[in-house]
Design an enzyme around this catalytic site. Sequence first.
Site, short mmCIF file in Angstrom:
data_model
loop_
_atom_site.label_atom_id
_atom_site.label_comp_id
_atom_site.label_asym_id
_atom_site.label_seq_id
_atom_site.Cartn_x
_atom_site.Cartn_y
_atom_site.Cartn_z
N ASP A 90 -8.49 -1.73 5.00
CA ASP A 90 -9.63 -0.87 4.04
C ASP A 90 -10.70 -0.73 5.11
O ASP A 90 -11.25 0.49 5.10
CB ASP A 90 -10.35 -2.05 3.23
CG ASP A 90 -10.49 -3.30 3.58
OD1 ASP A 90 -9.94 -3.82 4.38
OD2 ASP A 90 -10.99 -4.20 2.83
N ASP A 147 1.87 4.64 5.35
CA ASP A 147 2.16 5.72 4.46
C ASP A 147 0.79 6.33 4.03
O ASP A 147 0.50 7.61 4.08
CB ASP A 147 2.80 5.52 3.43
CG ASP A 147 3.52 6.68 2.46
OD1 ASP A 147 3.30 7.85 2.94
OD2 ASP A 147 4.06 6.33 1.58
N TYR A 181 8.47 -1.08 -0.15
CA TYR A 181 9.43 0.08 -0.18
C TYR A 181 10.72 -0.65 -0.44
O TYR A 181 11.71 0.31 -0.31
CB TYR A 181 9.18 0.85 1.07
CG TYR A 181 7.98 1.82 0.92
CD1 TYR A 181 8.13 3.17 0.75
CD2 TYR A 181 6.76 1.30 1.16
CE1 TYR A 181 7.13 3.95 0.72
CE2 TYR A 181 5.78 2.20 0.94
CZ TYR A 181 5.83 3.48 0.77
OH TYR A 181 4.64 4.28 0.70
N LYS A 237 -3.61 -6.69 6.39
CA LYS A 237 -4.74 -7.19 5.48
C LYS A 237 -4.29 -8.79 5.40
O LYS A 237 -4.04 -9.38 4.52
CB LYS A 237 -4.22 -6.79 3.96
CG LYS A 237 -5.32 -7.05 2.98
CD LYS A 237 -6.65 -6.48 3.55
CE LYS A 237 -7.58 -6.67 2.27
NZ LYS A 237 -9.02 -6.59 2.54
N ASP A 262 -1.33 9.97 5.68
CA ASP A 262 -1.88 11.11 4.75
C ASP A 262 -3.11 11.57 4.81
O ASP A 262 -3.82 12.48 4.91
CB ASP A 262 -1.35 10.94 3.35
CG ASP A 262 0.21 11.19 2.91
OD1 ASP A 262 0.87 11.48 4.11
OD2 ASP A 262 0.68 11.44 1.86
#
Length: 329
Positions: free
Chosen positions: A201, A225, A122, A168, A229
């Site tokens: 994941d 983020d 970002y 990750k 959601d």
Amino acid sequence: MKLCVIAGDGIGQEVVPQAVRVLHSMLPTLQTVTADAGWATFQQQGTALPDTTLAAARDCGAVLFGAVSSPARAVAGYRSPIVQLRRLLGCHANLRPTLSLPGCGLPGLDLLIVRENTEDLYVGEEHSDGHTATAIKRITRAASLRVADTAFALAAASGRQRITIVHKANILPLTDGLFRDCAREVAAGYPQLTIDELLVDTAALKLAQAPQAFDVLLAPNLYGDILSDLAAAFAGGLGVAASLNLGPGVAIAEPVHGSAPDITGQGVANPVASLLSLAMLLRHHWQLPAAATQLEQAVQRVLASGTRTPDLGGSTGTAAFCDAVIAAL
């Protein structure tokens, strides 16, 4: 106490004034300052976040940010105003609770996602020669320690039991590895909390399978983020998804939904996300936990009565729903 009110675009222009009306019924002496930001502002003024808006936000210290539309393709000079505002105000932690509300989503949900808010992909540093495009993923020790400090302190203060660090690092050992190591470093100061970690994941799979199994998730910006959601889908959707961007002495209450151009102007947008975001502002920024609980319980009573907007299967409009919340208060 002052609140900078940025309605933004689309349904932000509808839900934000109604939510502020509810807040004023609780805090009649609250001063509000309106300011502009978003795509319409960019088209009119050539900037999505005018200097006057940034100055008003800094002066107030507390912001309610509605929603903004964004172009589907790159537009010269346009940057997401909420991303800019978070970074410029130093709001380093994004708090995204996922709670079971009456008649909405799954029962037994009480999950908090704490997302680093100032860096990762970002930072918006992309380069392209027309054949190869590159985006910079920046993770720093300072920002990782800062958001971890916030997450662990909030978890301990609210009586939560477990924090799951999401990363990750098997693929990105330097960037995600640094985030994970910083979180582990902070965790050492909280022996009363159970600490575990998941690859992003795997975290997404487990969140989709059994969201009730999680307590607190701590994640870098992009993963947080996406996962927040995903979690919102189990609690009634983005219409009830609240968030708070928290920094030292400053906070931005931000309903998570977008500008929803398909329902703009119809007066049916769900104000719950804005109301619950203001409750978070009351609790974490203004240090008024009793008022925060009062507002949350009023929203829950209204939902339990069957009064709901169309996205939740009801027929109540935005203003009428807020009328009911004021009555429940």
